[in-house]
Design a protein around this motif. Structure first.
Motif, PDB file in Angstrom:
ATOM      1  N   GLU A 160       0.830  -1.210   0.000  1.00  0.00           N
ATOM      2  CA  GLU A 160       0.000   0.000   0.000  1.00  0.00           C
ATOM      3  C   GLU A 160       0.864   1.260   0.000  1.00  0.00           C
ATOM      4  O   GLU A 160       0.543   2.249  -0.667  1.00  0.00           O
ATOM      5  N   ASP A 161       1.986   1.222   0.771  1.00  0.00           N
ATOM      6  CA  ASP A 161       2.884   2.380   0.823  1.00  0.00           C
ATOM      7  C   ASP A 161       3.488   2.656  -0.554  1.00  0.00           C
ATOM      8  O   ASP A 161       3.563   3.811  -0.995  1.00  0.00           O
ATOM      9  N   ILE A 162       3.923   1.588  -1.205  1.00  0.00           N
ATOM     10  CA  ILE A 162       4.546   1.754  -2.526  1.00  0.00           C
ATOM     11  C   ILE A 162       3.542   2.285  -3.535  1.00  0.00           C
ATOM     12  O   ILE A 162       3.844   3.175  -4.341  1.00  0.00           O
ATOM     13  N   PHE A 163       2.309   1.748  -3.477  1.00  0.00           N
ATOM     14  CA  PHE A 163       1.264   2.215  -4.400  1.00  0.00           C
ATOM     15  C   PHE A 163       1.004   3.708  -4.197  1.00  0.00           C
ATOM     16  O   PHE A 163       0.903   4.478  -5.163  1.00  0.00           O
ATOM     17  N   HIS A 175       1.413   9.224  -6.158  1.00  0.00           N
ATOM     18  CA  HIS A 175       1.705  10.627  -5.877  1.00  0.00           C
ATOM     19  C   HIS A 175       2.841  11.133  -6.758  1.00  0.00           C
ATOM     20  O   HIS A 175       2.820  12.285  -7.244  1.00  0.00           O
ATOM     21  N   GLY A 176       3.833  10.271  -7.006  1.00  0.00           N
ATOM     22  CA  GLY A 176       4.945  10.691  -7.852  1.00  0.00           C
ATOM     23  C   GLY A 176       4.527  10.970  -9.282  1.00  0.00           C
ATOM     24  O   GLY A 176       5.086  11.844  -9.950  1.00  0.00           O
ATOM     25  N   ASP A 205      -2.696  12.763  -3.878  1.00  0.00           N
ATOM     26  CA  ASP A 205      -2.943  11.502  -3.187  1.00  0.00           C
ATOM     27  C   ASP A 205      -3.898  10.627  -3.982  1.00  0.00           C
ATOM     28  O   ASP A 205      -4.808  11.130  -4.664  1.00  0.00           O
ATOM     29  N   ALA A 206      -3.691   9.323  -3.888  1.00  0.00           N
ATOM     30  CA  ALA A 206      -4.596   8.381  -4.554  1.00  0.00           C
ATOM     31  C   ALA A 206      -5.988   8.495  -3.958  1.00  0.00           C
ATOM     32  O   ALA A 206      -6.136   8.582  -2.735  1.00  0.00           O
ATOM     33  N   PRO A 207      -7.038   8.504  -4.781  1.00  0.00           N
ATOM     34  CA  PRO A 207      -8.407   8.606  -4.264  1.00  0.00           C
ATOM     35  C   PRO A 207      -8.790   7.363  -3.468  1.00  0.00           C
ATOM     36  O   PRO A 207      -8.257   6.265  -3.670  1.00  0.00           O
ATOM     37  N   GLY A 208      -9.761   7.549  -2.575  1.00  0.00           N
ATOM     38  CA  GLY A 208     -10.168   6.474  -1.680  1.00  0.00           C
ATOM     39  C   GLY A 208     -10.689   5.241  -2.389  1.00  0.00           C
ATOM     40  O   GLY A 208     -10.385   4.111  -1.999  1.00  0.00           O
ATOM     41  N   ASP A 209     -11.473   5.436  -3.461  1.00  0.00           N
ATOM     42  CA  ASP A 209     -12.029   4.273  -4.142  1.00  0.00           C
ATOM     43  C   ASP A 209     -10.941   3.456  -4.831  1.00  0.00           C
ATOM     44  O   ASP A 209     -11.020   2.227  -4.918  1.00  0.00           O
ATOM     45  N   MET A 210      -9.874   4.134  -5.273  1.00  0.00           N
ATOM     46  CA  MET A 210      -8.776   3.419  -5.905  1.00  0.00           C
ATOM     47  C   MET A 210      -7.980   2.633  -4.851  1.00  0.00           C
ATOM     48  O   MET A 210      -7.566   1.486  -5.090  1.00  0.00           O
TER      49      MET A 210
END
Length: 415
Positions: A382-385, A390-391, A396-401
């Motif tokens: 999850e951290d890597i994703f 973000h990079g 930030d990645a959206p919650g549904d993703m």
């Protein structure tokens, strides 16, 4: 009634290069004696029986031999086992037909009816004393996104679904409960405020949810037997909401933990006493020194060890302490390990890890600039994703993703 609450055995674990089978066997032998001495009516194992979803044949044999021996010594002992996030739900449940006749219940995955709906009734199990039901146990395994009920318009579908499932299971237990019977909850999860061990506990962030609220457990719950966190602790300072912790230190960061199981006494539907039973440590873990220091200071600290007080030469090499050395260096020193191994040669020590610190190095394992090998080992998918997203998109990645990624990732563990 009296029961023993334990969790997070992590059978089959390897600490760096050290296999832990001997230590686990000593714990299991000790636990059987403790069950006898305490005259326990039940044993609750709150998840992470194994260290990974594909445990070795030897660790599985060790587990099922323990169950057989425990039942042989205490024929009326009820045993309830739930899966943790390290366990394979299907693999843990596979011997179920053989265990059912022994009053051993295993809930690896959320049970389903033929129409695909959740079978709430299968997660509510009776606990007996002298063949009489004295309590009802809510046996809820580690919950993956696909395990929980869908709650429409929920801001956090995963956390809301977990709360709904516990509510439904509790309601069914209350419908069965007779006056004077207790309701015991089991769960493998991270509760708000719980203190974690970063080196050995796998974070279970799904869809942005880091920890669950203790409000899931209402006043009707006599005791909640929780698993996942390796440090024994109360949740929100509440006596009846407990992590028992792991029976062994699973990393050097846990060297000062008081590893234990909990002996829980209940009178009717009231909790009367929780007594820690401290697990003897078969093999000592040493962090030398406590804080990183220059190499000469480290060597002096090794010289100052009173090894006679923590080792027994008659037992053999397999009982020698595990060693982590913490060294401050001005620059990388390629020959450091060989030098330390040469220095301790002939001493009853097993060097497993060298923790190096450099001038100006921030000891923040979340810093991209300071990503040492140990840091990379602790990064979760999850951290890597999150970092990759973000990079690339600078947001930030959206919650549904994140929710979808969690379902894809954790769904693999159900095989």
């Amino acid at each position: 009634m009296r029961f023993i609450h334990t969790s997070d055995w992590h059978l089959g674990q390897t600490l760096h290069s050290a296999e832990r089978g001997l230590e686990h066997q000593h714990f299991l032998d000790w636990l059987i004696i403790a069950l006898e001495q305490q005259q326990a009516d039940a044993l609750l194992i709150a998840g992470d029986v194994f260290d990974n979803a594909n445990p070795s044949a030897s660790s599985q044999k060790q587990f099922y031999r323990f169950l057989q021996q425990a039942k042989a010594r205490l024929p009326k002992l009820d045993i309830v086992i739930i899966a943790g996030n390290h366990d394979s739900p299907g693999r843990l449940e596979a011997p179920g037909p053989l265990l059912d006749g022994m009053d051993i219940s295993v809930i690896g995955m959320v049970p389903r009816l033929t129409d695909g709906s959740i079978d709430i009734t299968a997660m509510v199990l009776p606990l007996r004393q002298n063949d009489e039901i004295v309590a009802w146990c809510l046996a809820v395994p580690f919950l993956r996104p696909g395990d929980v009920p869908r709650v429409e318009n929920a801001s956090d579908p995963y956390m809301t679904g977990i709360a709904q499932l516990y509510k439904d299971v509790t309601a069914h237990a209350l419908s069965l409960r007779q006056p004077g019977q207790a309701v015991i909850a089991m769960g493998h999860c991270h509760m708000v405020g719980g203190e974690i061990s970063e080196d050995s506990e796998r974070r279970i962030v799904i869809g942005g949810t880091e920890a669950l609220s203790a409000s899931m457990f209402g006043n009707e719950i006599t005791y909640a037997a929780l698993g996942h966190l390796h440090l024994a602790q109360r949740v929100g300072k509440q006596e009846h909401l407990r992590y028992c912790g792991s029976p062994l230190p699973l990393s050097f960061s846990e060297v000062d933990y008081q590893h234990q199981v909990l002996c829980v006494d209940i009178e009717g539907d009231k909790l009367t006493q929780v007594t820690p039973l401290h697990v003897p440590r078969t093999v000592q873990l040493l962090r030398i020194p406590k804080q990183a220091a220059a190499l000469p200071t480290v060597l002096d600290a090794l010289d100052g060890l009173d090894l006679a007080s923590i080792t027994d030469a008659s037992k053999g090499r397999h009982y020698d302490p595990y060693l982590e050395v913490r060294v401050k260096l001005e620059a990388p020193e390629p020959g450091l390990r060989a030098r330390i191994e040469s220095y301790i040669e002939g001493k009853p020590l097993r060097l497993l890890k060298i923790d190096t610190h450099y001038p100006g190095k921030a000891q923040d394992d979340n810093s991209d600039e300071q990503a040492t090998q140990d840091t990379l080992d602790r990064l979760q998918p999850e951290d890597i994703f999150r970092r990759l997203y973000h990079g690339k998109y600078l947001q930030d990645a959206p919650g549904d993703m994140l929710q979808a990624f969690g379902e894809l990732l954790h769904g693999e563990d159900t095989q």
